[in-house]
Write an enzyme that holds these catalytic residues in place. Structure first.
Site, PDB file in Angstrom:
ATOM      1  CD  GLU A   1      -5.569  -1.970  -5.329  1.00  0.00           C
ATOM      2  OE1 GLU A   1      -6.718  -1.486  -5.076  1.00  0.00           O
ATOM      3  OE2 GLU A   1      -4.822  -1.463  -5.015  1.00  0.00           O
TER       4      GLU A   1
ATOM      5  CD  GLU B   1      -3.586   1.341  -3.674  1.00  0.00           C
ATOM      6  OE1 GLU B   1      -3.178   1.285  -2.877  1.00  0.00           O
ATOM      7  OE2 GLU B   1      -4.955   0.939  -4.064  1.00  0.00           O
TER       8      GLU B   1
ATOM      9  CG  PHE C   1     -12.561   4.483  -7.173  1.00  0.00           C
ATOM     10  CD1 PHE C   1     -12.258   3.064  -6.885  1.00  0.00           C
ATOM     11  CD2 PHE C   1     -13.684   4.903  -7.322  1.00  0.00           C
ATOM     12  CE1 PHE C   1     -13.658   2.164  -6.765  1.00  0.00           C
ATOM     13  CE2 PHE C   1     -14.773   4.165  -7.000  1.00  0.00           C
ATOM     14  CZ  PHE C   1     -14.890   2.920  -6.969  1.00  0.00           C
TER      15      PHE C   1
ATOM     16  CG  ASP D   1     -12.216   9.156  -5.730  1.00  0.00           C
ATOM     17  OD1 ASP D   1     -12.908  10.077  -5.639  1.00  0.00           O
ATOM     18  OD2 ASP D   1     -12.315   8.561  -6.837  1.00  0.00           O
ATOM     19  CG  PHE D   2      -8.249   4.971  -4.407  1.00  0.00           C
ATOM     20  CD1 PHE D   2      -9.300   5.233  -3.382  1.00  0.00           C
ATOM     21  CD2 PHE D   2      -8.422   3.527  -4.775  1.00  0.00           C
ATOM     22  CE1 PHE D   2     -10.569   4.620  -3.396  1.00  0.00           C
ATOM     23  CE2 PHE D   2      -9.847   3.056  -4.835  1.00  0.00           C
ATOM     24  CZ  PHE D   2     -10.666   3.541  -4.083  1.00  0.00           C
TER      25      PHE D   2
ATOM     26  CG  HIS E   1     -15.075   5.442  -3.482  1.00  0.00           C
ATOM     27  ND1 HIS E   1     -14.898   5.843  -2.094  1.00  0.00           N
ATOM     28  CD2 HIS E   1     -14.242   4.284  -3.698  1.00  0.00           C
ATOM     29  CE1 HIS E   1     -14.243   4.668  -1.655  1.00  0.00           C
ATOM     30  NE2 HIS E   1     -14.034   3.978  -2.517  1.00  0.00           N
TER      31      HIS E   1
HETATM   32  C1  LIG Z   1      -6.031   2.788  -1.077  1.00  0.00           C
HETATM   33  C2  LIG Z   1      -7.104   1.964  -1.593  1.00  0.00           C
HETATM   34  N1  LIG Z   1      -6.836   1.106  -2.776  1.00  0.00           N
HETATM   35  C3  LIG Z   1      -8.042   0.436  -3.196  1.00  0.00           C
HETATM   36  C4  LIG Z   1      -9.355   0.566  -2.731  1.00  0.00           C
HETATM   37  C5  LIG Z   1     -10.353  -0.140  -3.267  1.00  0.00           C
HETATM   38  N2  LIG Z   1     -11.072  -1.362  -2.465  1.00  0.00           N
HETATM   39  C6  LIG Z   1     -11.974  -1.091  -1.512  1.00  0.00           C
HETATM   40  S1  LIG Z   1     -12.272  -2.178  -0.699  1.00  0.00           S
HETATM   41  C7  LIG Z   1     -11.002  -3.061  -1.373  1.00  0.00           C
HETATM   42  C8  LIG Z   1     -10.740  -4.541  -0.848  1.00  0.00           C
HETATM   43  C9  LIG Z   1     -10.330  -4.597   0.608  1.00  0.00           C
HETATM   44  O1  LIG Z   1      -9.955  -5.835   0.941  1.00  0.00           O
HETATM   45  P1  LIG Z   1      -9.943  -6.058   2.697  1.00  0.00           P
HETATM   46  O2  LIG Z   1      -9.152  -5.155   3.393  1.00  0.00           O
HETATM   47  O3  LIG Z   1      -9.762  -7.411   2.820  1.00  0.00           O
HETATM   48  O4  LIG Z   1     -11.485  -5.616   3.236  1.00  0.00           O
HETATM   49  P2  LIG Z   1     -12.749  -6.417   2.945  1.00  0.00           P
HETATM   50  O5  LIG Z   1     -13.610  -5.858   1.704  1.00  0.00           O
HETATM   51  O6  LIG Z   1     -12.421  -7.784   2.517  1.00  0.00           O
HETATM   52  O7  LIG Z   1     -13.650  -6.122   3.981  1.00  0.00           O
HETATM   53  C10 LIG Z   1     -10.602  -2.433  -2.355  1.00  0.00           C
HETATM   54  C11 LIG Z   1      -9.351  -2.881  -3.135  1.00  0.00           C
HETATM   55  C12 LIG Z   1      -9.443   1.545  -1.711  1.00  0.00           C
HETATM   56  N3  LIG Z   1     -10.836   1.816  -1.277  1.00  0.00           N
HETATM   57  N4  LIG Z   1      -8.563   2.356  -1.233  1.00  0.00           N
END
Ligand SMILES: Cc1ncc(C[n+]2csc(CCOP(=O)(O)OP(=O)(O)O)c2C)c(N)n1
Ligand SMILES: Cc1ncc(C[n+]2csc(CCOP(=O)(O)OP(=O)(O)O)c2C)c(N)n1
Ligand SMILES: [Mg+2]
Ligand SMILES: [Mg+2]
Lengths: 339, 329, 339, 329
Positions: free
Chosen positions: C34, C65, C88, C90-91, C134
Site C-alpha cells: 500500500e 493484505e 504497520f 500492527d496490521f 499503530h
Molecule cells: C488493515 C489495515 N491496512 C492498512 C492500514 C493503513 N491505512 C490506514 S487508512 C488507509 C487508507 C484507507 O482508505 P479508505 O478506506 O478509503 O479511507 P479514507 O482514509 O479515505 O477515509 C490505510 C491503507 C490500516 N490502518 N489497516
C-alpha cells in the site's frame, strides 16, 4: 468447589456441561462457531447444546472467522456474553486482528468503559498426524499479547471449572482445549481425558497453576499434554532416583509465578516442557521469570523441552520426534541433575 | 454434446476414474490400523482424510483445458484436483503414507501436496490457496505468457475474506485467474443455505465486474464447456472468472465423520447420478468407445493407481531426525 | 563490505538504495504494498523507486493484505522474488495466516522443493502517540513461529546490508524497520537515523548480533530504539561507575546466542531491553537462552525491561511511562549491579 | 426536496457545521508544537490525525435517521461520524488531547473513541469495525428491538476481507445492518481506480442479494433519502444495505501528508461544491431559515465546539502510572 456430587466425565463433556449450566442461568450467553450446532463442535465443546438451546443460542456460522468473531465483539459491547469457537488455533491467522487489536484492547482503549466478556475457545495440539496447519498449540502467540487471559486446562475437573470462570469473567478469555484431552471417541483414548467432575457449578481460578505431584529434586513445569507426559515420566524418573515436583501451568497468561518460585525454592532445579515452539514459548517465559525473580534459588541450568522450531511434520515418525514425550523428559531431567 | 472431442472425453473419464479408484483405495487404506476402534492417529495413513468421491467433474472438466505451465491451487480436499493436474501419483501417494519418497518427504501429508513440476499445490486453511493462484496469474502476466491459474475451493470458502480480496485483485489487474467453487452442499456439517446468503456464487461475479458461470447438477459436459470459455478468455487477457459447480459429496467431510447432520437419503440419490458413469455411457452411446475399450482403459487406470500404492507402501519412512531438515533452502 | 565509498544516509534511503541496487540486477524482484508507489512507502522504504522502475515493478495495492501478500507467495512459487510491505506490523492480524501458515511453512511442507524468496518489510515501533493499534514492535509474534528469518536492524549501515541479504536469501525474511530510525522528515529526528552507508552493495548477515560498545560490568542486549536508549544511557551508567557492554541484537530469529554468551561470560550480568511486550518477548527468550545454556556465567539475576503487558496508550505521558528509556536502563542496571 | 423536513435539515446542517468547525480548529490545534519543524509526536495533540472536512454529508445524512440505541462504528477518520452520532463532544475532544477526562482517559486517542452511552466506537484498522456493527445488529435482533447498526468505512476498506465476511453474515442472518462507504476517491495515495475493480461499490450488493445505493457527488439530500429507506428497511427486518456516497477529501490523508500524488486542482474544485453551503442555501432559499437565524445557529455551534476545546485544554493529564490501569474490569 461448592458441590460434593461427582461424576466421571470426559474433557469435552466437562466443558459442555459448564457452558450448559451457565447458559441456563444467563440468557445473554450464546455460542457461535463452525459446526457448533448439530455437530456439537468438532472437538465436542458444544455436545448436546443444540438440542437444549436451539439454533438462536447455538449458532453455526459460515467459514468467516473475522466476521463472526468480530460480531462477537460487537455483541459483547451491547451487553451479550458470547462464547465463540475458533475450530483449530492454527487458524488464528485469519482473525488475529479481531482478537488482539480489538477484543483484547477495547477495554483498555476505552479507559475501562467497554467490557468484553467473550470466551474464545479453540482446539490445540498435535500428536495424531494432522500436520503443519492443524497441530499447533500456539500458547505463546496469545500469551505474548496484552488484554487476554489465556488458559490451557489439562483435566476434566479444570476444564469445567475454568470454563465456568471464563464465562463469568467480564474480560476476554482465550480457552485452549487440547484435542487429545477431550476424550473424543475418534482420537487416542488416554486416561487423563476422563476424570472426576463435580455436578454442580464451581470455578477454578484463571490464574493459578497447580502442583499435581510433589517432589524434592527438580521442578517440572508443563501444560496439557506435556503435563500428561511429565506424569508418564514419573516412574522412569523415580527409577533414576529423581523425585520430581510437577506443576500443571493451567494459565498461560498470566503465569502463576508464585507457585513456580515456591517449588524451585525447594527443588533448586527447573525443567520446562512445552508442546509449543521452543523460541519465545513458555519455556522462555517461565525460565526468564525464574532467572530474573528467583535467580538465587537455582542451582543448575534451566532445562527447556519444546518443539524444536520446525513446523509440525505429518509423518508419525517425524511428528513423534519433535513433540516432547516422557523419555525426553527423563533424559533431560537426568542431564540437569548431573550438570 | 458433439462439441467435445473423443480425446477430451477420454481424458476426462480417465482422470475422473483414476481419482475415484484412488479414493476408494484410500478409503480402505485409511482404515488400516483403525479397527476395531477408530483412532485418527493410528495406522499407516494417519491424520485427517478428506476424500473427493463424487466431485470429479469439477477437476477434470477444467484441467482438460490446462497445460503443465498453468497453475492449480487446491484446498484440504485435493486428490481429484491433483490427479487432474497430473501430479506425480507415486510421490503423491507416498506423501500420504508419510514416506521419504513423498512429494514433501513425508512432511506435508494429504492436505499439503506440492508438485512444482506441474505447478500444483494445496493447503489445509480454507480459502488460503486463492491468493496463491492470483500470484501465479500475476507471474504469468509479468512474464507475458498465456498461462492461467486456477484456484479450487469449496462453497464454504466463498464466504471467507480471502475470496473477496483475491477476486478484487485479479479483476483489478485483469489477471488470467479462475476460481472454481465446488459446491458439494456442505461445509463439514453446515449446509450451504446456512453459510451463504445467495443461492449460487456465480452472481458474486457482479461484485468484480467479471464473468460468472454456474454448472448445475455436477454435469461434466457443462463443466467442460464453461471452463473452456473461461480458460480461453483468461489466456486472451480477458480477465478472471468465477465458476461454480453443484457437485456431490458421496462421503463424510472427513473419514470417520458420523454424518448425523445429513439425511440418509441424500447420498444414494447422488450416487445414482454418478458423473463418471454419465461420461462412460456417453462415450459408448456416441460410438466413441466400446465397452471393451472402456474395460481396458479401466484396467490401465487401476494398475497405474495400484502401482502408486505399491510404490508408497514399499517406500522407506523418513528417519526421525529428518524432521529438522528442509527448514531453509 | 566490498566497497569503500561511503555516504551519509538516513535509514529509509539506505533501505531503498538496497532495494534499488538489487532490482537493477534481478528483474524477478518486484515490490508490492500500500502506497509504495508515488508515495514511496509511508515510512520511505521505496523512496524514489516508482520513478526508476515504474508501476509494473513497484505496485500499489488495494487494502487487501491477505490478497497481495498471498499473491506474493504464489508469485514466489513461480520464481519471482517479491518484496512486500505490510505498512504497520500492527496490521499483521489480518494476514497472519498467509505469513505463518504458508509463506513460512511451504518450504518445509514441500520437503524443500518449493522456495519462498520473499521479503516482508514492515514498520514497527512507537514513541510518537500513534496509540494501541499503530505503535507495536511485535518482534516476538514473528520470532515465535518457525520458517521465517526475522530481523530488526538499527543503523542505516545495517538496514542496507541486511536488506540486501534479505533480498538475496531464498527464504522468507521478515524485515522490521523502526519508524523512528528511518530518518523521516515528519518524525522525531534522531542522530542514529543518519549514518555512514557504503555506496556499493554489501551484505550484513541475517543472524548476527553486534557488540556496539564494549564494556566489562554488565551486558545490555537490545534492538532498534532500545539499542539507541542503551547508548543514550552510557554516560549515566558511567557516572554510576558501570561500564556496560551493549549488544545490538539485529536478528530476532535466530538469536545470535554466541555473541551474547561471550559477553555474559565476561560481564557475568545481563540486562535485556525490549520495545515489545514483556511476557513472551525477547527479554524472555534471551534470558532463557542464557539461563539454560550459559547459566554458570551468571552472577546476578537477569534484568528485563519491556512494555509492561499493556497496549500502548495514546497520551504522551502514558506512552512514555510504558516504553523503556535511558533512565529506566540506568536504574535497572544499578539494581542488578547491587543485587 | 420538499421531502426533507426543516427539522431534519437543520439537524443535518448543525452536525455538518459542527463537524467542520471542529475539524478546522483541530487542524490548528494539531499544528501546535509542530512548528517550525513538523514532528508528528510533538505538541498537545500528537500522533496521526485524520480529518474529515468535506465528508460531512455521509455522516449527517444517515445519522439523522438514527436514535441513541442504534449503533455506529467508524474507522480511523471518525470525527464527523462521532459528532453526527452525538458523542459527548467534551470528552471526545479531551480524549484527542490525551486527557484524563477523555472518553478513554487518554488511552485511546483520536482513532479509538468509545462512547457506549450513544453506542459509538471507532478504530484504526481498516475494515475492522464492520463486523462489530454486524454484532450489534445481531444483538438488536436477539433482543427483538428495532435498532439498527451502521458501519462507516472508506472506499478503500471495501476491498478488505472483513467487508465480505460481514456482508455475507448480515445478509444471511437478515440483520438490521447498513454499511456506508465514504468514497473520497483516495486510500491514502491510492486512487479508487487503482484499488477497486468496479467503479461503484453499490453493485457489490448483488453478491449478497441485498440493496445497494449510490449517492453521487456528495449530495446531502440524496444521502438523506437513501439512508431513510435503508434505515427503515433495516428496522422492519428487511435486511442489510450498502450505501456508497461519492464524497470529498478536502485535506491530506493525515495532517502532514505532502499530497504529492494528487492534482493541485482537485481540492479547489471540491471546495467550490461545499456540501454544507449547499444545505445552508437550500434552507434559506426554501424559506426554512433566514440568514440571521443561520448566523445564530452557527454561533451556537461554534460556542459548543469552543467549549469542548476549552474543556479539553483545561483538563488534567493522566498520571503516568495510570498506564497500568483499565487492563481488566
Ligand atoms: C488493515 C489495515 N491496512 C492498512 C492500514 C493503513 N491505512 C490506514 S487508512 C488507509 C487508507 C484507507 O482508505 P479508505 O478506506 O478509503 O479511507 P479514507 O482514509 O479515505 O477515509 C490505510 C491503507 C490500516 N490502518 N489497516
Ligand atoms: C480458515 C479455516 N477455517 C476453518 C477450517 C476448518 N474446516 C476445514 S474444511 C471446512 C469446511 C470447508 O467447506 P467447503 O469450503 O465447502 O469445502 P468442502 O469440505 O465441502 O470440500 C472447515 C470449516 C479451516 N481449515 N480453515
Ligand atoms: Mg463444501
Ligand atoms: Mg478513501
Amino acid at each position: 468447589m461448592t458441590d460434593t456430587k461427582v461424576q466421571k466425565l470426559t474433557g469435552s463433556k466437562a466443558m459442555s456441561l459448564a457452558i450448559e449450566q451457565e447458559m441456563l442461568k444467563d440468557d445473554k450467553i450464546f455460542v457461535m462457531g463452525e459446526d457448533v450446532g448439530k455437530y456439537g463442535g468438532i472437538f465436542g465443546s458444544t455436545t448436546g447444546l443444540m438440542d437444549k438451546f436451539g439454533p438462536d443460542r447455538i449458532m453455526d456460522t459460515p467459514i468467516s472467522e473475522t466476521g463472526f468473531i468480530g460480531a462477537a465483539i460487537g455483541a459483547a459491547a451491547e451487553g451479550f456474553r458470547p462464547i465463540v469457537e475458533l475450530m483449530f488455533v492454527d487458524f488464528h491467522g485469519v482473525v488475529m486482528d479481531q482478537i488482539y487489536n480489538h477484543m483484547a484492547k477495547i477495554t483498555y482503549m476505552s479507559g475501562g468503559n467497554v467490557k468484553m466478556p467473550i470466551v474464545l475457545m479453540t482446539g490445540v495440539g498435535g500428536g495424531y498426524s494432522d500436520a503443519a496447519q492443524h497441530s499447533q498449540t500456539l500458547y505463546a502467540s496469545f500469551g505474548h499479547l496484552p488484554g487476554m487471559k489465556v488458559v490451557a486446562p489439562t483435566f476434566p475437573h479444570d476444564l469445567k471449572g475454568m470454563m465456568t470462570a471464563a464465562i463469568r469473567d467480564d474480560n476476554p478469555v482465550v480457552f485452549m482445549l487440547h484435542k487429545t484431552l477431550q476424550g473424543l471417541g475418534w482420537m487416542d483414548q488416554i486416561p487423563a481425558s476422563l476424570g472426576p467432575v463435580p455436578e454442580g457449578d464451581y470455578i477454578v481460578p484463571l490464574n493459578k497453576a497447580q502442583v499435581i505431584k510433589e517432589g524434592t529434586d527438580i521442578t517440572i513445569v508443563a501444560a496439557q499434554m506435556m503435563t500428561v507426559a511429565a506424569m508418564n515420566a514419573v516412574a522412569g524418573l523415580e527409577k533414576a532416583g529423581i523425585n520430581a515436583e510437577i506443576i500443571d501451568l493451567r494459565s498461560i497468561k498470566p503465569i502463576d509465578k508464585e507457585t513456580i518460585f515456591k517449588s524451585v525454592a525447594k527443588t533448586k532445579k527447573l525443567l520446562i516442557v512445552d508442546e509449543d515452539y521452543l523460541s519465545y514459548g513458555y519455556t522462555a517465559e517461565v525460565a526468564a521469570l525464574v532467572a530474573s525473580e528467583a535467580f538465587y534459588s537455582l542451582e543448575a541450568p534451566i532445562g527447556r523441552l519444546a518443539i524444536p522450531d520446525v513446523p509440525i511434520p505429518y509423518s508419525s515418525v517425524l511428528e513423534k520426534y519433535v513433540i516432547p514425550d516422557a523419555n525426553n523428559i527423563i533424559a533431560k531431567a537426568k542431564e540437569i541433575m548431573e550438570s | 454434446m458433439k462439441d467435445i472431442s473423443k480425446e477430451h472425453l477420454v481424458w476426462m473419464y480417465t482422470k475422473m476414474k483414476m481419482s475415484r479408484y484412488f479414493e476408494e483405495r484410500m478409503e480402505k487404506a485409511y482404515m488400516e490400523g483403525k479397527q476395531p476402534v477408530f483412532n485418527i492417529g493410528a495406522g499407516p495413513v494417519p491424520g485427517e482424510m478428506h476424500l473427493s468421491n463424487g466431485q470429479e467433474p469439477a477437476a477434470a472438466g477444467i484441467c482438460v483445458h490446462l497445460k503443465k505451465e498453468d497453475t492449480v491451487t487446491a484446498p484440504h480436499r485435493p486428490h481429484h484436483n491433483a490427479i487432474a493436474k497430473e501430479v506425480d501419483l507415486k510421490r503423491m501417494t507416498a506423501e500420504i503414507y508419510g514416506k521419504k519418497t513423498g512429494l514433501g518427504k513425508g512432511k506435508g501429508g494429504h492436505m499439503h501436496l506440492f508438485d512444482p513440476a506441474v505447478k500444483f499445490s494445496c493447503g489445509g486453511i480454507v480459502a488460503a490457496g486463492i491468493p496463491h493462484a492470483v500470484g501465479a496469474a500475476l507471474a504469468a502476466k509479468k512474464l507475458g505468457e498465456d498461462w492461467v491459474a486456477v484456484a479450487f475451493i469449496g462453497e464454504g470458502a466463498a464466504n471467507a475474506g480471502a475470496f473477496h480480496e483475491s477476486l478484487n485483485l485479479a479483476a483489478l489487474w485483469k489477471l488470467p485467474f479462475i476460481v472454481v467453487i465446488e459446491d458439494n452442499s456442505w461445509g463439514i456439517s453446515v449446509p450451504k443455505s446456512d453459510s451463504t446468503c445467495v443461492p449460487f456464487n456465480d452472481v458474486r461475479a457482479a461484485a468484480y465486474g467479471i464473468k460468472g458461470y454456474l454448472v448445475r447438477d455436477n454435469d461434466p459436459f457443462e463443466m467442460y464447456r464453461v471452463s473452456k470459455e473461461a480458460v480461453e478468455r483468461a489466456r486472451k487477457g480477458e480477465g478472471p472468472s468465477i465458476i461454480e459447480i453443484e457437485t456431490y459429496r458421496f462421503l463424510g467431510h472427513f473419514q470417520g465423520d458420523p454424518e448425523l447432520y445429513r439425511d440418509k437419503e441424500e447420498v444414494p440419490t447422488l450416487r445414482a447420478k454418478d458423473p463418471i458413469e454419465r461420461v462412460k455411457s456417453h462415450l459408448i452411446k456416441e460410438g466413441m468407445a466400446t465397452e471393451k475399450e472402456m474395460d481396458a482403459l479401466d484396467a490401465n487406470i487401476i494398475s497405474e493407481v495400484d502401482e502408486a500404492y505399491e510404490f508408497a507402501i514399499n517406500s522407506p519412512l523418513p528417519a526421525p531426525e529428518d524432521a529438522l531438515e528442509d527448514m531453509f533452502v
